[in-house]
Design a protein around this motif. Structure first.
Motif, PDB file in Angstrom:
ATOM      1  N   THR A  91       0.827  -1.208   0.000  1.00  0.00           N
ATOM      2  CA  THR A  91       0.000   0.000   0.000  1.00  0.00           C
ATOM      3  C   THR A  91       0.862   1.258   0.000  1.00  0.00           C
ATOM      4  OG1 THR A  91      -0.198  -0.240   2.408  1.00  0.00           O
ATOM      5  CG2 THR A  91      -2.011  -1.085   1.071  1.00  0.00           C
ATOM      6  N   ASP A 151      -5.923   3.540   0.778  1.00  0.00           N
ATOM      7  CA  ASP A 151      -5.016   2.535   1.337  1.00  0.00           C
ATOM      8  C   ASP A 151      -4.450   2.896   2.701  1.00  0.00           C
ATOM      9  OD1 ASP A 151      -5.035   0.588  -0.703  1.00  0.00           O
ATOM     10  OD2 ASP A 151      -3.571   1.699  -1.889  1.00  0.00           O
ATOM     11  N   TYR A 232     -11.831  -6.083   2.425  1.00  0.00           N
ATOM     12  CA  TYR A 232     -10.839  -5.008   2.309  1.00  0.00           C
ATOM     13  C   TYR A 232     -11.068  -3.982   3.403  1.00  0.00           C
ATOM     14  CZ  TYR A 232      -9.925  -7.146  -2.193  1.00  0.00           C
ATOM     15  OH  TYR A 232      -9.602  -8.053  -3.183  1.00  0.00           O
ATOM     16  N   CYS A 237     -10.686   0.520  -1.578  1.00  0.00           N
ATOM     17  CA  CYS A 237      -9.682  -0.544  -1.721  1.00  0.00           C
ATOM     18  C   CYS A 237     -10.266  -1.721  -2.496  1.00  0.00           C
ATOM     19  CB  CYS A 237      -9.204  -1.002  -0.356  1.00  0.00           C
ATOM     20  SG  CYS A 237      -8.370   0.262   0.606  1.00  0.00           S
TER      21      CYS A 237
END
Length: 578
Positions: A91, A151, A232, A237
């Motif tokens: 990320t 992220d 997620y 995401c």
């Protein structure tokens, strides 16, 4: 099954108060007046400094700011540097690469903070984070990427790491960023970890619930397996994972195109475009004419890998023609990926038409407005199932922090009941609003041009969702209504409490004219209907409409009322953005 949550009576909260109040991890914040939303768009200090919290993708939460302050002091970074925090190397790398495309020379590098030594496995797994440092000249681009990718480190993981950062080592390609732990005595670590096995049982509970609800009602359809459900840390995401996975599994570069069809959530087309498809097209009106254009381009030899859409779309509540899209996808071999956050698993059955669905679990799936999450479900009957599934597995890392997973699982236990309750209230409110003479039109799945299409997708016992929006005949009336409305007001949707916002002023503040060119007007007001007693919400809305009627009789110029003018008074002009 837990009892259905009943929030208190609707009520507007003071500027900057968390929604719900007194919770560190609230994902909404009160913006009670139209001018506070405009001032937030301008990042005016009087609003920014009032914020107890913020929607975590829109700004940097105070827990993350505290962690950032500690590591900047520890690393003795220059005053002209700043950083963003991420849960993993992957990320952080996405953010780092995105910043470098803007100005590579001003991206300094990344630092990994981590626990090592004789610590529990869960401490090692989650007691870590990455910081990407850059010159403050890139601050606006950094915040843009933070918002689009989604992220960033979760607030609960940041809280967890904040308690442990002094026990962490740091490593980096930059020698000065390599440091020993200020507190090497690991016996002083906070104990115990309040979960085991990364909250696997909570994650399995959610996967099983989603698999059951996403399974199609169509005769002969295969049931969705929990192995076809991916979790997620945020809804964005989830969308990003689908976009990346489909791009990575393109069999031929000629297929390296993507389409976003219909008016999407503001960051979705930006994210799909950033992923790196060779061609990207936004068909933002979601019309048959745009499908004609897409079909013509496909017939001429253009190829796409994926078409992204929402059902219904935010905030216009229109539904795409998935039957026609499915036929085009079958003929020209592309994947249909649909965000069903507003429709919900409970209300709509999409797998007869789409290959993969994405959902923001932050919204009504949770409802409590105190945690973020997202999911992807692969259609077991899709001809692309194996390729999509393999691509998602190859891309996947479990970044859902255990305490977030536990919170989501707890909140979602009564998801079906809450959805049905909100359906019922939202339909009643939309119906009432549609008859008011000050309102030009109401956007709700039953009241828009695509209403017959929504009926094709609606489950046997499904409703029409929790979200609606409205356009007043006069922009000034929209401001009056919003300011007078005594319910919670601020960002997010799908909360257990009713929540309103002037949508364009929040989501498209820097691109208002562009959004309006697609039919999303500058003075549109969106209401996410919660679980309060229906009569209470109707009464609050009715009271606000009384104020609108009084305002229109006493304050609007006769020519404005007669001609439908959009001219604003000097005072009101200051609160609007043209």
């Amino acid at each position: 099954m837990m009892p259905t949550t009943h929030p208190p009576s609707p009520h507007a909260l003071p500027l900057g108060e968390a929604q719900p109040p007194n919770q560190v991890h609230s994902v909404s914040v009160s913006m009670p007046k139209w001018d506070t939303v405009v001032a937030w768009g301008n990042r005016e200090d009087w609003v920014v400094n009032s914020m107890q919290t913020v929607y975590p993708r829109f700004f940097i939460h105070h827990v993350l700011r505290s962690l950032t302050t500690i590591i900047k002091r520890r690393l003795e970074v220059a005053a002209d540097l700043d950083c963003m925090l991420f849960p993993s190397d992957t990320t952080a790398g996405r953010f780092y690469s995105g910043l470098k495309t803007k100005d590579a020379e001003k991206v300094v590098g990344s630092v990994r903070f981590f626990l090592t030594g004789e610590v529990e496995r869960e401490e090692t797994l989650w007691g870590k984070f990455h910081a990407v440092f850059y010159h403050k000249d890139l601050d606006s681009e950094a915040r843009r990427l933070w918002m689009i990718f989604g992220d960033g480190l979760s607030t609960r993981q940041a809280e967890f790491c904040l308690e442990r950062v002094d026990f962490m080592l740091s490593e980096s390609a930059i020698a000065s960023f390599q440091t020993a732990a200020p507190c090497p005595d690991l016996s002083r670590l906070p104990r115990p970890v309040p979960w085991t096995d990364s909250a696997i049982s909570a994650k399995e509970q959610m996967k099983n619930l989603i698999a059951r609800l996403a399974t199609s009602e169509s005769p002969g359809s295969r049931p969705v397996s929990k192995d076809d459900v991916f979790l997620y840390s945020k809804g964005m995401c989830a969308i990003g994972a689908v976009a990346r996975s489909l791009l990575a599994t393109i069999p031929d570069k000629a297929y390296s195109g993507s389409v976003v069809y219909g008016w999407p959530y503001a960051e979705t087309p930006k994210l799909v475009e950033l992923v790196g498809y060779h061609r990207f097209t936004l068909y933002g009106r979601g019309t048959e004419a745009e499908l004609d254009d897409l079909e013509a381009s496909l017939k001429s030899g253009q190829r796409i890998r994926a078409l992204f859409c929402e059902l219904p779309c935010n905030p216009l509540l229109e539904s795409p023609n998935l039957e026609r899209i499915r036929a085009l996808a079958d003929e020209y071999d592309f994947v249909v990926a649909c965000d069903e956050t507003l429709g919900t698993f409970v209300n709509v059955d999409l797998f007869p038409y789409v290959d993969v669905i994405m959902t923001s679990l932050t919204k009504i799936f949770s409802g409590a407005s105190n945690v973020m999450g997202g999911s992807v479900v692969v259609n077991p009957d899709s001809r692309h199932h194996d390729a999509i599934h393999a691509g998602l597995v190859a891309d996947y890392e479990d970044a859902v922090f255990p305490l977030d997973a536990i919170t989501l699982a707890h909140n979602s236990a009564d998801f079906e009941e809450r959805t049905q309750r909100c359906n019922h209230s939202a339909l009643a409110i939309a119906t009432m609003l549609s008859s008011h003479p000050s309102i030009q039109h109401v956007n709700y799945p039953t009241m828009v041009s695509s209403a017959p299409l929504y009926e094709l997708y609606r489950r046997r016992d499904g409703g029409y969702g929790f979200l609606l929006s409205m356009v007043f005949r006069q922009p000034e009336s929209a401001i009056c209504f919003y300011d007078a409305l005594d319910v919670c007001k601020g960002p997010s949707i799908g909360t257990n409490f009713t929540l309103a916002i002037p949508y364009s002023q929040l989501a498209h503040f820097r691109e208002l004219d562009w959004a309006e060119s697609y039919g999303v007007l500058k003075h549109i007001v969106r209401i996410s209907v919660g679980m309060e007693e229906q009569k209470e919400v109707l009464d609050r809305i009715s009271q606000a409409l009384v104020e609108v009627e009084r305002f229109e009789k006493t304050c609007l110029l006769p020519t404005a009322k007669e001609q439908g003018s959009t001219v604003l008074s000097s005072t009101q002009t200051a609160t609007m953005v043209s």
